[in-house]
Design an enzyme around this catalytic site. Structure first.
Site, PDB file in Angstrom:
ATOM      1  N   ALA A  46       0.127  -6.807  -2.706  1.00 42.06           N
ATOM      2  CA  ALA A  46      -0.974  -6.860  -3.689  1.00 42.06           C
ATOM      3  C   ALA A  46      -1.660  -8.221  -3.737  1.00 42.06           C
ATOM      4  O   ALA A  46      -2.566  -8.422  -4.536  1.00 42.06           O
ATOM      5  CB  ALA A  46      -0.438  -6.495  -5.077  1.00 42.06           C
TER       6      ALA A  46
ATOM      7  N   TYR B 101      -0.077  -1.751  17.253  1.00 41.28           N
ATOM      8  CA  TYR B 101      -0.574  -1.555  15.874  1.00 41.28           C
ATOM      9  C   TYR B 101      -0.934  -0.082  15.658  1.00 41.28           C
ATOM     10  O   TYR B 101      -0.545   0.518  14.649  1.00 41.28           O
ATOM     11  CB  TYR B 101      -1.779  -2.458  15.598  1.00 41.28           C
TER      12      TYR B 101
ATOM     13  N   PRO C 128      -8.186   4.075   6.464  1.00 41.79           N
ATOM     14  CA  PRO C 128      -9.468   3.359   6.522  1.00 41.79           C
ATOM     15  C   PRO C 128      -9.803   2.925   7.941  1.00 41.79           C
ATOM     16  O   PRO C 128      -8.939   2.742   8.791  1.00 41.79           O
ATOM     17  CB  PRO C 128      -9.219   2.119   5.647  1.00 41.79           C
TER      18      PRO C 128
ATOM     19  N   LEU D  49     -12.784  -0.059   9.522  1.00 45.01           N
ATOM     20  CA  LEU D  49     -12.966  -1.504   9.314  1.00 45.01           C
ATOM     21  C   LEU D  49     -13.115  -1.854   7.840  1.00 45.01           C
ATOM     22  O   LEU D  49     -14.052  -1.391   7.178  1.00 45.01           O
ATOM     23  CB  LEU D  49     -14.235  -1.982  10.021  1.00 45.01           C
TER      24      LEU D  49
ATOM     25  N   THR E 280     -11.128  -7.909   4.971  1.00 49.13           N
ATOM     26  CA  THR E 280     -10.065  -8.507   4.144  1.00 49.13           C
ATOM     27  C   THR E 280      -9.519  -9.690   4.946  1.00 49.13           C
ATOM     28  O   THR E 280     -10.185 -10.188   5.842  1.00 49.13           O
ATOM     29  CB  THR E 280      -8.935  -7.471   3.922  1.00 49.13           C
TER      30      THR E 280
HETATM   31  P1  NDP Z   1      -4.682  -8.332   4.105  1.00 46.52           P
HETATM   32  O1  NDP Z   1      -4.167  -9.233   5.155  1.00 46.52           O
HETATM   33  O2  NDP Z   1      -5.837  -8.770   3.281  1.00 46.52           O
HETATM   34  O3  NDP Z   1      -3.509  -7.893   3.121  1.00 46.52           O
HETATM   35  C1  NDP Z   1      -2.230  -7.542   3.600  1.00 46.52           C
HETATM   36  C2  NDP Z   1      -1.247  -7.635   2.461  1.00 46.52           C
HETATM   37  O4  NDP Z   1       0.045  -7.196   2.944  1.00 46.52           O
HETATM   38  C3  NDP Z   1      -1.072  -9.066   1.963  1.00 46.52           C
HETATM   39  O5  NDP Z   1      -0.843  -9.066   0.577  1.00 46.52           O
HETATM   40  C4  NDP Z   1       0.174  -9.500   2.729  1.00 46.52           C
HETATM   41  O6  NDP Z   1       0.867 -10.565   2.111  1.00 46.52           O
HETATM   42  C5  NDP Z   1       0.981  -8.226   2.652  1.00 46.52           C
HETATM   43  N1  NDP Z   1       2.106  -8.261   3.587  1.00 46.52           N
HETATM   44  C6  NDP Z   1       2.060  -8.392   4.923  1.00 46.52           C
HETATM   45  N2  NDP Z   1       3.307  -8.436   5.412  1.00 46.52           N
HETATM   46  C7  NDP Z   1       4.146  -8.332   4.358  1.00 46.52           C
HETATM   47  C8  NDP Z   1       5.547  -8.325   4.217  1.00 46.52           C
HETATM   48  N3  NDP Z   1       6.358  -8.419   5.277  1.00 46.52           N
HETATM   49  N4  NDP Z   1       6.086  -8.194   2.981  1.00 46.52           N
HETATM   50  C9  NDP Z   1       5.276  -8.089   1.899  1.00 46.52           C
HETATM   51  N5  NDP Z   1       3.944  -8.121   1.964  1.00 46.52           N
HETATM   52  C10 NDP Z   1       3.383  -8.237   3.187  1.00 46.52           C
HETATM   53  O7  NDP Z   1      -5.055  -6.970   4.866  1.00 46.52           O
HETATM   54  P2  NDP Z   1      -5.542  -5.541   4.335  1.00 46.52           P
HETATM   55  O8  NDP Z   1      -5.701  -5.534   2.875  1.00 46.52           O
HETATM   56  O9  NDP Z   1      -6.682  -5.160   5.174  1.00 46.52           O
HETATM   57  O10 NDP Z   1      -4.296  -4.654   4.762  1.00 46.52           O
HETATM   58  C11 NDP Z   1      -3.609  -3.804   3.871  1.00 46.52           C
HETATM   59  C12 NDP Z   1      -3.183  -2.554   4.618  1.00 46.52           C
HETATM   60  O11 NDP Z   1      -4.347  -1.852   5.046  1.00 46.52           O
HETATM   61  C13 NDP Z   1      -2.359  -2.801   5.868  1.00 46.52           C
HETATM   62  O12 NDP Z   1      -1.325  -1.827   5.916  1.00 46.52           O
HETATM   63  C14 NDP Z   1      -3.348  -2.584   7.004  1.00 46.52           C
HETATM   64  O13 NDP Z   1      -2.724  -2.177   8.166  1.00 46.52           O
HETATM   65  C15 NDP Z   1      -4.193  -1.477   6.395  1.00 46.52           C
HETATM   66  N6  NDP Z   1      -5.506  -1.296   6.975  1.00 46.52           N
HETATM   67  C16 NDP Z   1      -6.413  -2.330   7.022  1.00 46.52           C
HETATM   68  C17 NDP Z   1      -7.664  -2.116   7.560  1.00 46.52           C
HETATM   69  C18 NDP Z   1      -8.662  -3.204   7.705  1.00 46.52           C
HETATM   70  O14 NDP Z   1      -9.615  -3.059   8.506  1.00 46.52           O
HETATM   71  N7  NDP Z   1      -8.562  -4.295   6.960  1.00 46.52           N
HETATM   72  C19 NDP Z   1      -8.058  -0.781   8.035  1.00 46.52           C
HETATM   73  C20 NDP Z   1      -7.035   0.213   7.963  1.00 46.52           C
HETATM   74  C21 NDP Z   1      -5.824  -0.042   7.429  1.00 46.52           C
HETATM   75  P3  NDP Z   1       0.987 -12.011   2.870  1.00 46.52           P
HETATM   76  O15 NDP Z   1      -0.319 -12.699   2.581  1.00 46.52           O
HETATM   77  O16 NDP Z   1       2.175 -12.618   2.233  1.00 46.52           O
HETATM   78  O17 NDP Z   1       1.153 -11.728   4.337  1.00 46.52           O
HETATM   79  C1  8X3 Z   2      -7.342  -1.454  10.735  1.00 48.44           C
HETATM   80  C2  8X3 Z   2      -8.616  -0.898  11.303  1.00 48.44           C
HETATM   81  O1  8X3 Z   2      -9.825  -0.426  13.449  1.00 48.44           O
HETATM   82  O2  8X3 Z   2      -9.112  -2.715  13.056  1.00 48.44           O
HETATM   83  O3  8X3 Z   2      -6.342  -0.514  10.711  1.00 48.44           O
HETATM   84  O4  8X3 Z   2      -7.512  -1.026  13.628  1.00 48.44           O
HETATM   85  S1  8X3 Z   2      -8.752  -1.280  12.933  1.00 48.44           S
END
Ligand code: NDP
Ligand code: 8X3
Length: 252
Positions: free
Chosen positions: A10, A152, A182, A184, A187
């Site tokens: 979060a 990934y 989702p 792109l 974040t």
């Molecule tokens: P961010 O990097 O902004 O957020 C990721 C969050 O996950 C951070 O709070 C991070 O904390 C936390 N996290 C990572 N590793 C761990 C761990 N080992 N234990 C606890 N917390 C952890 O990325 P997003 O918000 O984009 O990603 C969130 C989810 O959405 C992911 O599962 C990602 O794969 C998925 N996603 C993202 C997309 C995108 O394009 N952005 C598209 C599709 C899916 P910390 O800062 O401590 O690492």
């Molecule tokens: C994150 C979206 O397209 O970068 O899951 O893999 S992508």
């Protein structure tokens, strides 16, 4: 009594947006992450919205740490209504035969095993109460591999299968299970993927208006607020100019 949502990861991006959106929808929230300062700041922000907030500091890759954290919850926080399994990441963008083994381990341990650990810890209570909702953050990347992203993509394909499997295993209960996929989303995702290379990260979103964390959080809140007989099983949510994991139209 207010419902309770627990959101992993979060402290940034989609997870942070989910915490805010669920708070706005009137949930008390349990926010989890690895960065104490960010959790504390978010807690204050959410409390100012009039909800109660509990923070848990742990790394989802450690089952023991996750177990201790969940077991430390006071009685009033234990009946979790919504679990958002969001913590996750991509590391590197490499040909499979040249990939970094450490990057692979971190992705698999976080995106697959961490999600499973949280599910294993929280879903038994949901089944016992015959109530609850698991929302897993998958990805369009789980639908098909794209160039240089195979590991990934494989972790997100695993999230799809794990989500489908859980839905089958709780079909005799009122617990609902959702996979949000989702495309792109701007974040910290790409910053993390490229190990802090800001320019490379910015290029990912060049020429396209990407989704925001809020766009994804809105889908999560929608799924959670659907009538109890409605199970939003899976949602693929893309930017308008993205068609699949590898087809993206960019304005030059
Ligand atoms: P961010 O990097 O902004 O957020 C990721 C969050 O996950 C951070 O709070 C991070 O904390 C936390 N996290 C990572 N590793 C761990 C761990 N080992 N234990 C606890 N917390 C952890 O990325 P997003 O918000 O984009 O990603 C969130 C989810 O959405 C992911 O599962 C990602 O794969 C998925 N996603 C993202 C997309 C995108 O394009 N952005 C598209 C599709 C899916 P910390 O800062 O401590 O690492
Ligand atoms: C994150 C979206 O397209 O970068 O899951 O893999 S992508």
């Amino acid at each position: 009594m207010k419902q309770i949502a627990l959101i992993t990861g979060a402290t940034s991006g989609i997870g942070e947006a989910c915490a805010k959106r669920f708070a706005k929808a009137g949930y008390n929230v349990i926010i989890t992450g690895r960065k104490a300062d960010l959790l504390a700041a978010l807690k204050s922000e959410l409390e100012a919205m009039g909800v109660e907030v509990y923070t848990l500091l742990f790394d989802v890759r450690s089952y023991e740490a996750a177990r201790k954290a969940v077991e430390s919850l006071p009685e009033a926080w234990r009946a979790i209504d919504v679990l958002v399994n969001n913590a996750g990441l991509a590391l590197g963008l490499d040909k499979e035969y040249e990939g970094d083994l450490e990057d692979w381990d971190v992705m698999i341990e976080t995106n697959v095993k961490g999600l499973l650990y949280m599910t294993r810890l929280i879903v038994p209570g949901m089944v016992e109460r015959n109530s609850g909702h698991v929302i897993n953050i998958g990805s369009v990347a789980g639908d098909a591999a794209y160039a240089n992203g195979s590991v990934y993509c494989a972790t997100k394909a695993a999230v799809k299968t794990i989500t489908d499997g859980l839905r089958i295993d709780v079909a005799n209960t009122a617990v609902r299970v959702t996979n949000i996929k989702p495309g792109l989303v701007e974040t910290n995702f790409s910053r993390t993927r490229f190990h802090g290379d800001e320019q490379r990260a910015a290029n990912v979103y060049k020429g396209i208006t990407p989704l925001t964390g809020d766009d994804v959080a809105d889908v999560a809140v929608y799924a959670a607020s659907a009538p109890k007989h409605v199970q939003i099983a899976e949602v693929l949510v893309l930017a308008t100019h993205q068609a699949s994991g590898s087809v993206i139209y960019r304005e030059s």
